[in-house]
Motif scaffolding. Structure first.
Motif, PDB file in Angstrom:
ATOM      1  N   ARG A   3     -10.119   1.353 -12.555  1.00 33.64           N
ATOM      2  CA  ARG A   3      -9.275   2.672 -13.093  1.00 33.64           C
ATOM      3  C   ARG A   3      -8.098   2.832 -12.114  1.00 33.64           C
ATOM      4  O   ARG A   3      -7.837   2.222 -10.831  1.00 33.64           O
ATOM      5  N   GLN A   4      -7.320   3.620 -12.400  1.00 34.67           N
ATOM      6  CA  GLN A   4      -6.149   3.996 -11.663  1.00 34.67           C
ATOM      7  C   GLN A   4      -6.678   4.838 -10.409  1.00 34.67           C
ATOM      8  O   GLN A   4      -7.427   5.591 -10.689  1.00 34.67           O
ATOM      9  N   PRO A   5      -6.054   4.560  -9.321  1.00 30.75           N
ATOM     10  CA  PRO A   5      -6.652   5.202  -8.316  1.00 30.75           C
ATOM     11  C   PRO A   5      -6.313   6.758  -8.183  1.00 30.75           C
ATOM     12  O   PRO A   5      -5.220   7.283  -8.697  1.00 30.75           O
ATOM     13  N   ILE A   6      -7.193   7.582  -7.751  1.00 31.49           N
ATOM     14  CA  ILE A   6      -6.946   9.150  -7.738  1.00 31.49           C
ATOM     15  C   ILE A   6      -6.095   9.626  -6.645  1.00 31.49           C
ATOM     16  O   ILE A   6      -6.003  10.842  -6.347  1.00 31.49           O
ATOM     17  N   PHE A   7      -5.634   8.747  -5.836  1.00 29.38           N
ATOM     18  CA  PHE A   7      -4.886   9.217  -4.518  1.00 29.38           C
ATOM     19  C   PHE A   7      -3.550   9.916  -4.869  1.00 29.38           C
ATOM     20  O   PHE A   7      -2.835   9.599  -5.640  1.00 29.38           O
ATOM     21  N   GLU A   8      -3.570  10.952  -4.240  1.00 32.01           N
ATOM     22  CA  GLU A   8      -2.439  12.053  -4.504  1.00 32.01           C
ATOM     23  C   GLU A   8      -1.802  12.338  -3.184  1.00 32.01           C
ATOM     24  O   GLU A   8      -2.642  13.391  -2.583  1.00 32.01           O
ATOM     25  N   GLN A   9      -0.728  12.001  -2.688  1.00 33.80           N
ATOM     26  CA  GLN A   9      -0.215  12.292  -1.407  1.00 33.80           C
ATOM     27  C   GLN A   9      -0.026  13.787  -1.057  1.00 33.80           C
ATOM     28  O   GLN A   9       0.381  14.506  -2.237  1.00 33.80           O
ATOM     29  N   ASN A  10      -0.273  14.328  -0.063  1.00 31.23           N
ATOM     30  CA  ASN A  10      -0.111  15.757   0.076  1.00 31.23           C
ATOM     31  C   ASN A  10      -1.121  16.693  -0.443  1.00 31.23           C
ATOM     32  O   ASN A  10      -1.048  17.797  -0.445  1.00 31.23           O
ATOM     33  N   LYS A  11      -2.020  16.153  -1.021  1.00 34.88           N
ATOM     34  CA  LYS A  11      -3.002  16.741  -1.779  1.00 34.88           C
ATOM     35  C   LYS A  11      -4.525  16.348  -1.453  1.00 34.88           C
ATOM     36  O   LYS A  11      -5.057  17.103  -0.560  1.00 34.88           O
ATOM     37  N   ASN A  12      -4.693  14.962  -1.822  1.00 33.72           N
ATOM     38  CA  ASN A  12      -6.267  14.717  -1.271  1.00 33.72           C
ATOM     39  C   ASN A  12      -6.001  13.692  -0.331  1.00 33.72           C
ATOM     40  O   ASN A  12      -6.860  12.718   0.065  1.00 33.72           O
ATOM     41  N   CYS A  13      -4.873  13.148   0.294  1.00 37.48           N
ATOM     42  CA  CYS A  13      -4.579  12.277   0.980  1.00 37.48           C
ATOM     43  C   CYS A  13      -3.208  12.536   1.726  1.00 37.48           C
ATOM     44  O   CYS A  13      -2.377  13.077   1.270  1.00 37.48           O
ATOM     45  N   TRP A  14      -2.891  11.698   3.157  1.00 37.81           N
ATOM     46  CA  TRP A  14      -1.753  11.798   3.643  1.00 37.81           C
ATOM     47  C   TRP A  14      -0.872  10.708   3.366  1.00 37.81           C
ATOM     48  O   TRP A  14       0.027  10.966   3.099  1.00 37.81           O
ATOM     49  N   LYS A  15      -1.492   9.461   3.491  1.00 39.98           N
ATOM     50  CA  LYS A  15      -0.523   8.227   2.956  1.00 39.98           C
ATOM     51  C   LYS A  15      -1.631   7.504   2.244  1.00 39.98           C
ATOM     52  O   LYS A  15      -2.617   7.229   2.197  1.00 39.98           O
ATOM     53  N   GLU A  16      -0.741   6.995   0.817  1.00 39.40           N
ATOM     54  CA  GLU A  16      -1.385   5.925   0.109  1.00 39.40           C
ATOM     55  C   GLU A  16      -0.870   4.789   0.533  1.00 39.40           C
ATOM     56  O   GLU A  16       0.315   4.424   0.823  1.00 39.40           O
ATOM     57  N   THR A  17      -1.600   3.548   0.818  1.00 37.54           N
ATOM     58  CA  THR A  17      -1.034   2.686   1.658  1.00 37.54           C
ATOM     59  C   THR A  17      -2.063   1.202   1.218  1.00 37.54           C
ATOM     60  O   THR A  17      -2.605   1.251   0.191  1.00 37.54           O
ATOM     61  N   GLN A  18      -2.120   0.277   2.228  1.00 38.57           N
ATOM     62  CA  GLN A  18      -2.714  -0.983   1.665  1.00 38.57           C
ATOM     63  C   GLN A  18      -3.371  -1.454   2.976  1.00 38.57           C
ATOM     64  O   GLN A  18      -2.614  -1.381   3.978  1.00 38.57           O
ATOM     65  N   ALA A  19      -4.525  -2.110   3.005  1.00 42.53           N
ATOM     66  CA  ALA A  19      -4.921  -2.804   3.870  1.00 42.53           C
ATOM     67  C   ALA A  19      -5.106  -4.368   3.693  1.00 42.53           C
ATOM     68  O   ALA A  19      -5.473  -4.888   2.668  1.00 42.53           O
ATOM     69  N   THR A  20      -4.346  -5.071   4.415  1.00 42.52           N
ATOM     70  CA  THR A  20      -4.028  -6.687   4.142  1.00 42.52           C
ATOM     71  C   THR A  20      -5.401  -7.228   4.447  1.00 42.52           C
ATOM     72  O   THR A  20      -5.861  -8.122   3.620  1.00 42.52           O
ATOM     73  N   TYR A  21      -6.237  -6.836   5.590  1.00 48.04           N
ATOM     74  CA  TYR A  21      -7.558  -7.340   5.714  1.00 48.04           C
ATOM     75  C   TYR A  21      -8.390  -5.989   6.087  1.00 48.04           C
ATOM     76  O   TYR A  21      -7.910  -5.239   7.117  1.00 48.04           O
ATOM     77  N   SER A  22      -9.496  -5.886   5.908  1.00 49.24           N
ATOM     78  CA  SER A  22     -10.500  -4.926   6.645  1.00 49.24           C
ATOM     79  C   SER A  22     -11.949  -5.394   6.313  1.00 49.24           C
ATOM     80  O   SER A  22     -12.287  -5.874   5.612  1.00 49.24           O
ATOM     81  N   SER A  23     -12.692  -4.933   7.391  1.00 53.13           N
ATOM     82  CA  SER A  23     -14.247  -5.099   7.527  1.00 53.13           C
ATOM     83  C   SER A  23     -15.044  -4.045   8.104  1.00 53.13           C
ATOM     84  O   SER A  23     -14.502  -3.670   8.959  1.00 53.13           O
ATOM     85  N   PRO A  24     -16.251  -3.757   7.487  1.00 52.90           N
ATOM     86  CA  PRO A  24     -16.987  -2.763   8.155  1.00 52.90           C
ATOM     87  C   PRO A  24     -17.786  -3.163   9.625  1.00 52.90           C
ATOM     88  O   PRO A  24     -18.020  -4.531   9.494  1.00 52.90           O
ATOM     89  N   LEU A  25     -17.497  -2.560  10.468  1.00 54.33           N
ATOM     90  CA  LEU A  25     -18.728  -3.045  11.570  1.00 54.33           C
ATOM     91  C   LEU A  25     -19.662  -2.009  12.002  1.00 54.33           C
ATOM     92  O   LEU A  25     -19.570  -0.902  12.018  1.00 54.33           O
ATOM     93  N   ILE A  26     -20.889  -2.534  11.400  1.00 57.98           N
ATOM     94  CA  ILE A  26     -22.205  -1.792  11.230  1.00 57.98           C
ATOM     95  C   ILE A  26     -22.846  -1.654  12.489  1.00 57.98           C
ATOM     96  O   ILE A  26     -23.345  -2.837  13.174  1.00 57.98           O
TER      97      ILE A  26
END
Length: 732
Positions: A3-26
């Motif tokens: 689905r289309q993301p619900i991100f809406e800058q200045n309402k529910n987020c500051w910046k809509e952006t992209q992670a080229t790579y990301s991984s959790p560190l548990i």
């Protein structure tokens, strides 16, 4: 389905952006290892923003620590990196914490960083938060290439492995306090999102610092290879994933209230259709509970599992958070089939019957396989309004990224239920995933159990603890400035608190001494002398002298007055002997009192400056103590207390005291006895006797000063020669 993301800058987020790579560190063992790797690789700049940055924390343990070429302790690692690369700039921004966290924090954190690191390391304490709030964002940025964000700080009592063993030697912090299993989650990311985290960190620093952070070029976002500072051994999970950054920022002098985290979580819950997974340190925000409950009523196929901690740590946590969690649980379960939602904790009971409860510190939420939240925000009032927070939210825009969200969720649930990761997805896809997850958990491994907080506390409509520990608004009122603008009162600075504590302690001691001096009629020279004279020529002479010295030392009575009185009464031979024995007893007693006070926290209150003096005293040993005793630079009992707080041993201290005081005792014996003789038989001979004694006493003081200076000069020369020899050996 995407689905289309619900991100809406200045309402529910500051910046809509992209992670080229990301991984959790548990869990912290994985995060600290990755952080150590990235710091070692840094070339240009390191920025650490945290609730805490404790210089004593070891990032590596066991064989990893032994094999590492760089130091493991974060303070030593930063120092090593700054010295290794003088061109690198390192910025450390820690919350200037409130009085409530004194026992959990490094007392003189700023001074430690300033004293032990070179000039290219800059440290600040941020005290700009409104009273009652905290600077809760946890961010590390390395060379503008890699950002770490989430729930983890480099702080006391955080490190643990994913096994969360019941008995783990590594769970023993620098305060030598053991703690139980501890669970947390952090992210390491690269790509366009890094520049936004950098902007946030710069804003936090520049608004309180005299010198702004030096700006370096943004790293190129290459999609074909990992950044140079990417930590070793960490495989990316997300690739080219759309994401958003949401913040909480309280209303402050230079900013309006920002509630992006609150708005984002409510919007995300409204998107859920099948399964919501939450693990969070706290669950007290009733607005979030109502949003979950309403969504479950609107979507009959929606199921929810929430994982949090079992037992509270202290009265405030029990009455502020656990009492509120009872209300939270009642709200989310109201009118909903109990098989569809479960609030749980994770615990283990081994075959020997030993039990451990996992402390949950992470802040994670998944919405089906569409959204993943990993950040610093608790489901609490303060995280939505009063603390600074930052969350990162991923959108599953592709099958690959959806599988990543599923894997992270399933991996966490597997850890909490003692299962294999690939065994979790079929349970979630079943008709009743909550019951399936709770059923058939393995014995003697970690299991989820439903929370029942009524064993700790009860819900309360009016809870003073909640209003202090989990407030929605600042604890202090807003006050106007010169321009009529109202701003919230900030938390008192650590330095202000320390000065106030010092003044209070000194005032209490002074008041106690004044009270004693006004209520104890025998505490004067004449009465003490009369008391001693009654014991002369009896078997109780020495015990009486010892008692007077002991009590006098505890009440800071001048030792010189006591010594002269003893010499005047018992003569030039027994007077010095009795005096030195009494002085040693008094010195040893107040030394041990100082040792107890030091172990109770005074050494920590003293900070690095006292540590430096302590080190010098420890190095000089017996001779140093003797030199201090020879020179009348401080009251006798005060020297004893300070020495007790230091690291010098009681044997060294007493030997040094004897060597430094006995020659003076002989001189005082002559003076004291001559004074007595003048009263008994005033004559030229007795006056000459007194003058000779005073001259001898003065000669002892001057001679002591010269001996101490000669010793110090010789020691400095010896140390300099030793350093030169060490340098020559290093060069060779």
């Amino acid at each position: 389905m995407t689905r289309q993301p619900i991100f809406e800058q200045n309402k529910n987020c500051w910046k809509e952006t992209q992670a080229t790579y990301s991984s959790p560190l548990i869990d912290c063992a994985n995060y600290y290892r990755a952080l150590h790797s990235s710091i070692c690789k840094a070339q240009k700049q390191i920025i650490i923003v945290g609730w805490d940055i404790d210089s004593r924390i070891r990032l590596l343990h066991g064989e990893e620590e032994e094999r590492a070429e760089a130091p493991s302790q974060i303070g030593e690692l930063i120092q090593w990196k700054a010295e290794q690369n003088p061109d690198i700039k390192i910025y450390l921004l820690r919350w200037d914490s409130s009085f409530a966290f004194f026992d959990q924090r490094e007392m003189w954190a700023l001074e430690v960083w300033q004293d032990k690191t070179p000039d290219n390391v800059h440290a600040l304490l941020d005290d700009s938060i409104p009273m009652g709030g905290s600077q809760h964002q946890k961010i590390v940025i390395v060379d503008n290439e890699v950002v770490f964000s989430g729930g983890m700080d480099v702080a006391l009592h955080r490190w643990d492995t994913r096994e969360h063993k019941i008995d783990e030697p590594g769970r023993n912090g620098p305060d030598e306090q053991e703690y139980g299993p501890f669970h947390d989650v952090q992210l390491v990311s690269s790509g366009p999102l890094v520049k936004h985290f950098t902007e946030l960190a710069h804003w936090r620093w520049n608004r309180i610092a005299e010198q702004p952070i030096e700006t370096i070029p943004d790293a190129e976002s290459a999609t074909d290879k990992l950044p140079d500072c990417w930590p070793e051994g960490v495989k990316p999970c997300f690739t080219n994933a759309p994401c958003a950054i949401a913040r909480t920022i309280p209303a402050m002098e230079d900013t309006e209230l920002v509630q992006e985290v609150r708005n984002m979580l409510i919007d995300l819950i409204g998107q859920a259709e099948h399964f919501i997974y939450i693990e969070n340190q706290f669950a007290t925000r009733e607005e979030i509970a109502r949003a979950i409950n309403e969504r479950m009523k609107a979507c009959p196929d929606l199921h929810v599992v929430i994982v949090s901690s079992y037992e509270p740590q202290g009265l405030f946590e029990s009455e502020a958070y656990w009492a509120s969690r009872i209300t939270f649980k009642d709200i989310v379960e109201d009118g909903v089939d109990s098989s569809r939602i479960m609030m749980t904790y994770s615990s283990i009971r081994d075959q020997q019957g030993k039990t451990a409860y996992k402390r949950i510190h992470s802040k994670v939420m998944t919405i089906d396989n569409q959204y993943l939240v990993i950040g610093s925000s608790n489901l609490s009032n303060r995280s939505m309004t009063l603390d600074t927070e930052v969350d990162l939210i991923f959108h599953g825009d592709s099958e690959e990224n959806q599988r990543c969200i599923e894997f992270i969720r399933n991996d966490l649930l597997a850890e909490h239920t003692g299962r294999k990761t690939d065994a979790v997805q079929p349970l979630i896809e079943s008709e009743s995933p909550v019951e399936a997850l709770m059923d058939k958990q393995l014995a003697h491994g970690y299991v989820l159990t439903e929370i029942d907080d009524s064993e700790f506390t009860s819900a309360s409509e009016t809870n003073v603890f909640r209003s202090i520990s989990d407030p929605e608004e600042p604890l202090g009122p807003a006050i106007p400035d010169l321009h009529g603008k109202f701003s919230a009162i900030t938390n008192p600075r650590r330095r202000t608190i320390m000065i106030a504590l010092g003044v209070l302690i000194v005032g209490l001691i002074a008041g106690a001494l004044i009270l004693i001096s006004n209520t104890v009629p025998w505490l004067d020279g004449d009465r003490i002398q009369a008391f001693l004279e009654e014991s002369r020529g009896t078997y109780f002479a020495l015990p009486t002298v010892l008692l007077v010295y002991l009590v006098g030392g505890l009440l800071f009575f001048p030792v010189t007055v006591l010594s002269l009185a003893v010499a005047a009464i018992f003569g030039p031979i027994w007077g010095p002997i009795y005096g030195i024995v009494g002085a040693l007893l008094s010195a040893g007693t107040t030394f041990l009192l100082g040792k107890l006070l030091g172990n109770a926290g005074l050494r920590k209150l003293g900070g690095p400056k006292v540590e430096a003096v302590d080190e010098k005293l420890k190095q000089s040993g017996i001779i140093g103590v003797a030199a201090i005793r020879m020179l009348p630079i401080a009251p006798f009992s005060l020297v004893n207390l300070v020495a007790g707080i230091s690291s010098i041993t009681v044997v060294q201290f007493l030997i040094g005291t004897f060597l430094g005081m006995f020659p003076q005792m002989i001189a005082k014996g002559l003076v004291g006895d001559s004074i007595m003789q003048i009263f008994k038989n005033p004559s030229t001979e007795t006056v000459t006797y007194l003058v000779a004694g005073l001259v001898f006493w003065l000669a002892m003081i001057i001679g002591s000063q010269k001996i101490a200076k000669m010793y110090q000069a010789r020691k400095l020369q010896t140390d300099a020669q030793s350093n030169e020899e060490d340098s020559e050996e290093c060069i060779a």
